[in-house]
Design a protein around this motif. Structure first.
Motif, mmCIF file in Angstrom:
data_model
loop_
_atom_site.group_PDB
_atom_site.id
_atom_site.type_symbol
_atom_site.label_atom_id
_atom_site.label_comp_id
_atom_site.label_asym_id
_atom_site.label_seq_id
_atom_site.Cartn_x
_atom_site.Cartn_y
_atom_site.Cartn_z
ATOM 1 N N ALA A 175 0.172 29.146 13.852
ATOM 2 C CA ALA A 175 0.469 29.094 12.423
ATOM 3 C C ALA A 175 -0.650 29.740 11.610
ATOM 4 N N ALA A 176 -1.901 29.507 12.004
ATOM 5 C CA ALA A 176 -3.039 30.064 11.262
ATOM 6 C C ALA A 176 -3.118 31.580 11.377
ATOM 7 N N LEU A 177 -2.589 32.124 12.469
ATOM 8 C CA LEU A 177 -2.666 33.566 12.697
ATOM 9 C C LEU A 177 -1.989 34.351 11.584
ATOM 10 N N PHE A 178 -0.891 33.817 11.065
ATOM 11 C CA PHE A 178 -0.133 34.508 10.019
ATOM 12 C C PHE A 178 -0.390 33.920 8.630
ATOM 13 N N ALA A 179 -1.302 32.972 8.552
ATOM 14 C CA ALA A 179 -1.633 32.364 7.262
ATOM 15 C C ALA A 179 -2.970 32.910 6.784
ATOM 16 N N VAL A 180 -3.066 34.207 6.633
ATOM 17 C CA VAL A 180 -4.301 34.835 6.164
ATOM 18 C C VAL A 180 -4.543 34.390 4.729
ATOM 19 N N PRO A 181 -5.700 33.793 4.440
ATOM 20 C CA PRO A 181 -5.902 33.153 3.128
ATOM 21 C C PRO A 181 -6.021 34.130 1.971
ATOM 22 N N GLY A 182 -5.655 33.616 0.806
ATOM 23 C CA GLY A 182 -5.851 34.335 -0.448
ATOM 24 C C GLY A 182 -5.235 35.716 -0.450
ATOM 25 N N ALA A 183 -5.981 36.645 -1.001
ATOM 26 C CA ALA A 183 -5.516 38.023 -1.101
ATOM 27 C C ALA A 183 -6.290 38.932 -0.165
ATOM 28 N N LEU A 184 -6.740 38.395 0.958
ATOM 29 C CA LEU A 184 -7.507 39.206 1.903
ATOM 30 C C LEU A 184 -6.687 40.382 2.413
ATOM 31 N N THR A 185 -7.282 41.556 2.395
ATOM 32 C CA THR A 185 -6.682 42.743 2.976
ATOM 33 C C THR A 185 -7.778 43.521 3.693
ATOM 34 N N GLY A 186 -7.384 44.556 4.410
ATOM 35 C CA GLY A 186 -8.360 45.416 5.057
ATOM 36 C C GLY A 186 -9.218 44.689 6.078
ATOM 37 N N ALA A 187 -10.509 45.022 6.139
ATOM 38 C CA ALA A 187 -11.417 44.481 7.150
ATOM 39 C C ALA A 187 -11.523 42.955 7.128
ATOM 40 N N PRO A 188 -11.629 42.297 5.960
ATOM 41 C CA PRO A 188 -11.689 40.826 5.980
ATOM 42 C C PRO A 188 -10.453 40.184 6.597
ATOM 43 N N ALA A 189 -9.283 40.744 6.307
ATOM 44 C CA ALA A 189 -8.057 40.209 6.904
ATOM 45 C C ALA A 189 -8.060 40.417 8.417
ATOM 46 N N ALA A 190 -8.536 41.575 8.860
ATOM 47 C CA ALA A 190 -8.620 41.848 10.297
ATOM 48 C C ALA A 190 -9.575 40.863 10.970
ATOM 49 N N ALA A 191 -10.682 40.519 10.300
ATOM 50 C CA ALA A 191 -11.648 39.576 10.857
ATOM 51 C C ALA A 191 -11.026 38.189 11.014
ATOM 52 N N TRP A 192 -10.267 37.749 9.997
ATOM 53 C CA TRP A 192 -9.586 36.442 10.090
ATOM 54 C C TRP A 192 -8.670 36.409 11.304
ATOM 55 N N VAL A 193 -7.845 37.432 11.439
ATOM 56 C CA VAL A 193 -6.891 37.477 12.549
ATOM 57 C C VAL A 193 -7.634 37.479 13.886
ATOM 58 N N ALA A 194 -8.717 38.248 13.981
ATOM 59 C CA ALA A 194 -9.455 38.338 15.241
ATOM 60 C C ALA A 194 -10.040 36.984 15.640
ATOM 61 N N VAL A 195 -10.635 36.268 14.697
ATOM 62 C CA VAL A 195 -11.251 34.970 14.998
ATOM 63 C C VAL A 195 -10.200 33.948 15.422
ATOM 64 N N VAL A 196 -9.100 33.893 14.679
ATOM 65 C CA VAL A 196 -8.035 32.943 15.025
ATOM 66 C C VAL A 196 -7.420 33.305 16.369
ATOM 67 N N PHE A 197 -7.317 34.594 16.643
ATOM 68 C CA PHE A 197 -6.742 35.053 17.902
ATOM 69 C C PHE A 197 -7.592 34.594 19.088
ATOM 70 N N VAL A 198 -8.914 34.614 18.932
ATOM 71 C CA VAL A 198 -9.796 34.132 19.996
ATOM 72 C C VAL A 198 -9.510 32.663 20.293
ATOM 73 N N ALA A 199 -9.434 31.854 19.231
ATOM 74 C CA ALA A 199 -9.162 30.425 19.407
ATOM 75 C C ALA A 199 -7.795 30.199 20.044
ATOM 76 N N GLY A 200 -6.796 30.939 19.569
ATOM 77 C CA GLY A 200 -5.455 30.792 20.125
ATOM 78 C C GLY A 200 -5.380 31.197 21.582
ATOM 79 N N ASN A 201 -6.067 32.273 21.944
ATOM 80 C CA ASN A 201 -6.047 32.716 23.336
ATOM 81 C C ASN A 201 -6.702 31.702 24.264
ATOM 82 N N LEU A 202 -7.741 31.028 23.783
ATOM 83 C CA LEU A 202 -8.386 30.006 24.598
ATOM 84 C C LEU A 202 -7.442 28.820 24.817
ATOM 85 N N LEU A 203 -6.755 28.404 23.766
ATOM 86 C CA LEU A 203 -5.793 27.305 23.905
ATOM 87 C C LEU A 203 -4.616 27.717 24.780
ATOM 88 N N PHE A 204 -4.194 28.956 24.652
ATOM 89 C CA PHE A 204 -3.108 29.454 25.504
ATOM 90 C C PHE A 204 -3.530 29.430 26.968
#
Length: 447
Positions: A103-132
């Motif tokens: 759920a957090a992977l697609f819930a990028v906060p606020g109006a983040l775009t570009g590099a900050p949005a990519a950073a959010w997705v990357a960090v959440v993806f690491v956590a999700g992959n570990l749980l997977f």
């Protein structure tokens, strides 16, 4: 008798249907995690969050690099749990937190775009992959933990494959629609993530219960410490290395195709809504043909059946490289051929891994599986990354939600060839690597 039933051999214990279905149900949730990020995350980044293709590809690749280390470590911990507690249940329950990361992977906060949005997705993806990994590794160690033979391992994984395919199909069809279809928005993606996460939680817990029932139904081998010795043994295992190398090429190819579908639908076929049609054509055949692949594997052996699937996938990919001039019915038919082949490439390798583990003595099943799932995770990252590189080389222009851009001709060519020629080349490499695996005949004869 159904296509998933068979008469057992003298050394092949038949598992009861109920626990098999429960075990397989866990794959519904796993199918959501495998499918939706692979299908929509690259597109979400480039066409919703204005992330440049090269950076979007990197944001999906870097978290997967961590998996190369994390999955074998999770496999080691899984073997420790098996040795100490006689089961792997605690890790499975930890993996049931995966829906939160989804759920957090697609819930990028606020109006983040570009590099900050990519950073959010990357960090959440690491956590999700570990749980997977915490769920997937002990889950896939189950066939090697049970006292079952060559054909029954295939049957067990066939049940899993049918349900996994159903999860891939439902999530692949529902996710684009829940996100808003042709009028997708960031809010739509967030809603989609929450709804699918709720369903994931339920089916993952059912899978945990199913594994417990399978363990009660079939005697398990004496628990042994796999640990780092098992990791070294897995890496030295020649049969396992060839199987892993071939599967890396297969996983890379199928995840590349999945990531490319929204681009092919919008920029080659002219309609974003055709994403659902193409996903359906790719996944739906697997629900019908998995029992057929089970029959083929019993007659030809898993190795030969897998070579047939790989060849069919390469041929279908070449047809897709023709693009719009071939006509929509032909292209949809080619995608269906890929789907038939995909069913075989999911069932057969996953049922060959426990054959390798049993041939090696069944010690360290979790460690072997951890290496295998790390390979799958690497392919899941390399596929979208290679396609993102194709787009970048072609000069693809990223955009934010609601923006309209005109893509250069080179970008449109990259969309088409990246969906057709590149997968064909990768699958040919997989086929050549797979021919080096020689254990199948011995494993079949020993069953």
């Amino acid at each position: 008798m159904t296509g998933l039933d068979h008469q057992p051999t003298s050394t092949d214990t038949t598992l009861p249907r109920g626990p098999l279905v429960g075990f397989a149900t866990g794959s519904l949730g796993m199918g959501v995690w495998v499918t939706v990020p692979g299908l929509l995350l690259l597109y979400f980044l480039t066409d919703m969050l204005a992330v440049a293709p090269w950076l979007a590809g990197l944001a999906l690749l870097l978290p997967k690099i961590a998996d190369v280390l994390l999955h074998p470590w999770v496999g080691h911990r899984s073997d420790v749990e098996q040795a100490r507690r006689g089961n792997r249940q605690r890790l499975l329950l930890l993996g049931c937190a995966l829906p939160v990361a989804f759920a957090a992977l697609f819930a990028v906060p606020g109006a983040l775009t570009g590099a900050p949005a990519a950073a959010w997705v990357a960090v959440v993806f690491v956590a999700g992959n570990l749980l997977f990994a915490a769920y997937q590794v002990p889950y896939l160690a189950t066939p090697a933990d049970l006292r079952i033979g060559y054909h029954e391992r295939t049957r067990l994984m066939a049940f899993r494959m049918v349900v996994l395919t159903l999860g891939i199909l439902l999530s692949g069809l529902l996710a684009p629609l829940l996100a808003g279809g042709d009028a997708a928005t960031r809010t739509g993606y967030q809603r989609m993530g929450l709804l699918l996460a709720a369903g994931m939680l339920v089916v993952l817990l059912v899978g945990v219960a199913g594994i417990a029932r399978l363990r009660r139904a079939a005697a398990t081998p004496t628990p042994t410490h796999g640990g780092w010795r098992a990791l070294v043994a897995a890496l030295r295992d020649r049969q396992f290395r060839w199987l892993v190398a071939a599967y890396l090429a297969m996983s890379t190819t199928t995840h590349l195709v999945l990531a490319a579908v929204p681009y092919y639908a919008e920029y080659e076929l002219g309609r974003t809504g055709l994403t659902t049609v193409l996903v359906g054509a790719f996944v739906a055949p697997a629900l019908l043909v998995t029992p057929a692949w089970l029959v083929v594997a019993r007659r030809l052996g898993k190795q030969r059946a897998l070579l047939v699937a790989q060849g069919a996938f390469a041929v279908g990919s070449l047809v897709l490289a023709l693009g719009r001039p071939a006509g929509l019915p032909v292209l949809v038919g080619a995608v269906a051929v890929l789907g038939v082949a995909f069913a075989g490439m999911q069932l057969l390798p996953f049922s060959m891994v426990p054959d390798v583990i049993r041939a090696a003595g069944a010690a360290g099943a979790g460690t072997y599986t951890g290496v295998w799932t790390a390979t799958e995770a690497t392919g899941a990252a390399l596929g979208p990354y290679l396609y993102a590189l194709c787009l970048a080389v072609g000069g693809f222009v990223a955009s934010a939600a609601g923006e309209t851009v005109v893509q250069p001709g080179s970008a449109l060519t990259a969309v088409r060839y990246g969906f057709g020629l590149l997968p064909a080349a990768l699958m040919l490499a997989a086929l050549l690597l797979q021919r080096r695996y020689t254990l199948d005949a011995a494993a079949r004869a020993a069953s």
